[in-house]
Motif scaffolding. Sequence first.
Motif, PDB file in Angstrom:
ATOM      1  N   GLY A 251       0.843  -1.188   0.000  1.00  0.00           N
ATOM      2  CA  GLY A 251       0.000   0.000   0.000  1.00  0.00           C
ATOM      3  C   GLY A 251       0.874   1.232   0.000  1.00  0.00           C
ATOM      4  N   SER A 252       0.256   2.379   0.138  1.00  0.00           N
ATOM      5  CA  SER A 252       1.027   3.618   0.153  1.00  0.00           C
ATOM      6  C   SER A 252       1.734   3.762   1.494  1.00  0.00           C
ATOM      7  CB  SER A 252       0.087   4.804  -0.082  1.00  0.00           C
ATOM      8  OG  SER A 252      -0.886   4.861   0.953  1.00  0.00           O
ATOM      9  N   GLY A 253       2.560   4.748   1.635  1.00  0.00           N
ATOM     10  CA  GLY A 253       3.245   4.992   2.898  1.00  0.00           C
ATOM     11  C   GLY A 253       4.327   3.966   3.153  1.00  0.00           C
ATOM     12  N   TYR A 254       4.213   3.240   4.266  1.00  0.00           N
ATOM     13  CA  TYR A 254       5.226   2.274   4.645  1.00  0.00           C
ATOM     14  C   TYR A 254       5.140   0.970   3.850  1.00  0.00           C
ATOM     15  CZ  TYR A 254       5.870   5.244   8.785  1.00  0.00           C
ATOM     16  OH  TYR A 254       6.115   6.291   9.628  1.00  0.00           O
ATOM     17  N   GLY A 255       4.098   0.785   3.069  1.00  0.00           N
ATOM     18  CA  GLY A 255       3.940  -0.473   2.332  1.00  0.00           C
ATOM     19  C   GLY A 255       3.725  -1.625   3.308  1.00  0.00           C
ATOM     20  N   ARG A 256       4.405  -2.734   3.063  1.00  0.00           N
ATOM     21  CA  ARG A 256       4.368  -3.840   4.038  1.00  0.00           C
ATOM     22  C   ARG A 256       5.292  -3.458   5.203  1.00  0.00           C
ATOM     23  NH1 ARG A 256       5.078  -6.377  -1.007  1.00  0.00           N
ATOM     24  NH2 ARG A 256       3.177  -7.460  -1.732  1.00  0.00           N
ATOM     25  N   TYR A 257       4.728  -3.490   6.399  1.00  0.00           N
ATOM     26  CA  TYR A 257       5.556  -3.068   7.534  1.00  0.00           C
ATOM     27  C   TYR A 257       5.126  -3.767   8.817  1.00  0.00           C
ATOM     28  CZ  TYR A 257       1.923   0.108   9.418  1.00  0.00           C
ATOM     29  OH  TYR A 257       0.793   0.640   9.959  1.00  0.00           O
TER      30      TYR A 257
ATOM     31  N   VAL B 151      13.803  -7.217   3.640  1.00  0.00           N
ATOM     32  CA  VAL B 151      13.894  -5.918   2.966  1.00  0.00           C
ATOM     33  C   VAL B 151      13.168  -5.982   1.622  1.00  0.00           C
ATOM     34  CG1 VAL B 151      15.480  -4.278   1.873  1.00  0.00           C
ATOM     35  CG2 VAL B 151      16.061  -5.301   4.095  1.00  0.00           C
ATOM     36  N   GLY B 152      12.487  -4.879   1.278  1.00  0.00           N
ATOM     37  CA  GLY B 152      11.764  -4.807   0.020  1.00  0.00           C
ATOM     38  C   GLY B 152      11.739  -3.397  -0.524  1.00  0.00           C
ATOM     39  N   ASN B 153      10.732  -3.124  -1.350  1.00  0.00           N
ATOM     40  CA  ASN B 153      10.603  -1.815  -1.998  1.00  0.00           C
ATOM     41  C   ASN B 153       9.122  -1.445  -2.086  1.00  0.00           C
ATOM     42  OD1 ASN B 153      11.528   0.505  -3.294  1.00  0.00           O
ATOM     43  ND2 ASN B 153      11.402  -0.421  -5.329  1.00  0.00           N
ATOM     44  N   SER B 154       8.361  -1.876  -1.087  1.00  0.00           N
ATOM     45  CA  SER B 154       6.918  -1.664  -1.112  1.00  0.00           C
ATOM     46  C   SER B 154       6.569  -0.273  -0.596  1.00  0.00           C
ATOM     47  CB  SER B 154       6.214  -2.726  -0.258  1.00  0.00           C
ATOM     48  OG  SER B 154       6.652  -2.659   1.085  1.00  0.00           O
ATOM     49  N   GLY B 155       5.316   0.145  -0.886  1.00  0.00           N
ATOM     50  CA  GLY B 155       4.864   1.446  -0.410  1.00  0.00           C
ATOM     51  C   GLY B 155       5.500   2.586  -1.169  1.00  0.00           C
ATOM     52  N   ARG B 156       5.596   3.744  -0.495  1.00  0.00           N
ATOM     53  CA  ARG B 156       6.162   4.925  -1.125  1.00  0.00           C
ATOM     54  C   ARG B 156       7.682   4.887  -0.960  1.00  0.00           C
ATOM     55  NH1 ARG B 156       3.474   8.668   1.499  1.00  0.00           N
ATOM     56  NH2 ARG B 156       1.674   8.608   0.113  1.00  0.00           N
ATOM     57  N   SER B 157       8.319   4.063  -1.799  1.00  0.00           N
ATOM     58  CA  SER B 157       9.763   3.862  -1.724  1.00  0.00           C
ATOM     59  C   SER B 157      10.365   4.014  -3.124  1.00  0.00           C
ATOM     60  CB  SER B 157      10.078   2.470  -1.166  1.00  0.00           C
ATOM     61  OG  SER B 157      11.447   2.169  -1.271  1.00  0.00           O
ATOM     62  N   THR B 158      11.580   4.549  -3.185  1.00  0.00           N
ATOM     63  CA  THR B 158      12.214   4.770  -4.484  1.00  0.00           C
ATOM     64  C   THR B 158      13.340   3.780  -4.771  1.00  0.00           C
ATOM     65  OG1 THR B 158      13.721   6.384  -3.475  1.00  0.00           O
ATOM     66  CG2 THR B 158      11.670   7.229  -4.437  1.00  0.00           C
ATOM     67  N   ALA B 159      13.666   2.926  -3.772  1.00  0.00           N
ATOM     68  CA  ALA B 159      14.726   1.924  -3.967  1.00  0.00           C
ATOM     69  C   ALA B 159      14.609   0.899  -2.852  1.00  0.00           C
ATOM     70  CB  ALA B 159      16.097   2.586  -3.949  1.00  0.00           C
ATOM     71  N   PRO B 160      15.107  -0.313  -3.053  1.00  0.00           N
ATOM     72  CA  PRO B 160      15.049  -1.326  -1.984  1.00  0.00           C
ATOM     73  C   PRO B 160      15.783  -0.827  -0.727  1.00  0.00           C
ATOM     74  CG  PRO B 160      15.652  -2.325  -4.074  1.00  0.00           C
ATOM     75  CD  PRO B 160      15.721  -0.840  -4.289  1.00  0.00           C
ATOM     76  N   HIS B 161      15.076  -0.829   0.368  1.00  0.00           N
ATOM     77  CA  HIS B 161      15.687  -0.405   1.632  1.00  0.00           C
ATOM     78  C   HIS B 161      14.736  -0.720   2.781  1.00  0.00           C
ATOM     79  CE1 HIS B 161      12.916   2.994   1.234  1.00  0.00           C
ATOM     80  NE2 HIS B 161      13.227   3.356   2.482  1.00  0.00           N
ATOM     81  N   LEU B 162      15.244  -0.579   3.987  1.00  0.00           N
ATOM     82  CA  LEU B 162      14.425  -0.680   5.197  1.00  0.00           C
ATOM     83  C   LEU B 162      14.336   0.700   5.836  1.00  0.00           C
ATOM     84  CD1 LEU B 162      12.995  -2.099   7.626  1.00  0.00           C
ATOM     85  CD2 LEU B 162      15.290  -2.355   8.621  1.00  0.00           C
ATOM     86  N   HIS B 163      13.115   1.148   6.058  1.00  0.00           N
ATOM     87  CA  HIS B 163      12.913   2.384   6.836  1.00  0.00           C
ATOM     88  C   HIS B 163      12.637   1.958   8.280  1.00  0.00           C
ATOM     89  CE1 HIS B 163      11.600   6.447   7.849  1.00  0.00           C
ATOM     90  NE2 HIS B 163      10.595   5.867   8.510  1.00  0.00           N
ATOM     91  N   TYR B 164      13.462   2.449   9.215  1.00  0.00           N
ATOM     92  CA  TYR B 164      13.404   2.000  10.611  1.00  0.00           C
ATOM     93  C   TYR B 164      13.186   3.202  11.526  1.00  0.00           C
ATOM     94  CZ  TYR B 164      15.144   0.212  15.107  1.00  0.00           C
ATOM     95  OH  TYR B 164      15.282  -0.138  16.439  1.00  0.00           O
TER      96      TYR B 164
END
Length: 324
Positions: free
Chosen positions: A230-236, A272-285
């Motif tokens: 989904g938008s935002g954090y995607g899968r989280y 780690v993935g690239n779901s949600g509002r992300s521009t590259a594979p990473h983890l937002h923590y």
Amino acid sequence: MAKVKYYYDPRTLSYRKIERTWNDRIRSTGAFLLSAIVLAGILFFVSDNLFDSPKERRLKRELAAMELELNLMENRLEDLNSVVTELEDRDNNIWRVVFEAEPIPNEVRHSGFGGANRYEHLEGLTYTDLLKQNAMTLDELTKRVVVQSRSFDEVIALAKNREELLSAIPAIQPVSNTDLKRIASGFGYRIHPIYKVRKLHAGLDFSAEIGTPIYATGDGTVTVARTRNGSGYGRYVQINHGFGYETLYGHMSRVSVRRGQKVKRGDVIGYVGNSGRSTAPHLHYEVIRNGSKINPINFFYNDLTPEEYDRLIEISSQSNQSFD
């Protein structure tokens, strides 16, 4: 029998008996009584003003002893006040700091007592001012001791849960980062990758390949396990660690835990993935403390040396563009 008095008469060259009339007797008796009354008055005045009665001497001794006791009590209350003040200072600045508890405000420790006439019953006594001062000091100390006792109960409970607290604090990096090169964006104002404006980035971005394991950074309970994109954090995943701590792990490719599940520090919770509002594979923590998002860099002390930690802080503080 009354004495008979005589006088010598030079004319007759003989002694004559003194004859006293009733007027003479009345005058003599009156003079005697008046003299006795005057003498008694003088003696009463002198004894009343110059000499204390046994009862008065006893009462004066009792008053002097009472004044001495009140002064000694005032000194003891001052000593107790110093002891309580020292305890309060150590409680706020040592014990509560060790267990990460908020210090108790002075307005709570020194809150007053209601009622303007609380000490009205002490008015008009011999040592009114001293009695009122001691009573007020004693009441204040009693209140402060009660507050301090409750604080000790809280600190003791925190000490008993010390091991649980240490296990709950998010104290490791959420992905393997031995070479310290995976932090792509730090906490603070960064250029948003989509909107191209400076925006608060409330976490850390770890760059990694899709499928890299993500680890729980502390013991806790999973409160959110969003498995659909989904938008935002995607899968989280979001974890409640207790003691006011929460962590959030965003943009996963796959979530491997469920809501309500208990996890331990180091457990794999997703990848780690690239779901949600992300521009590259990473983890937002993110790390959340008592509802506020704080810099996660301050918690990576379990798996780093001091030199590595300093290097990590330097990397995270660089101003660049975030990945989300």
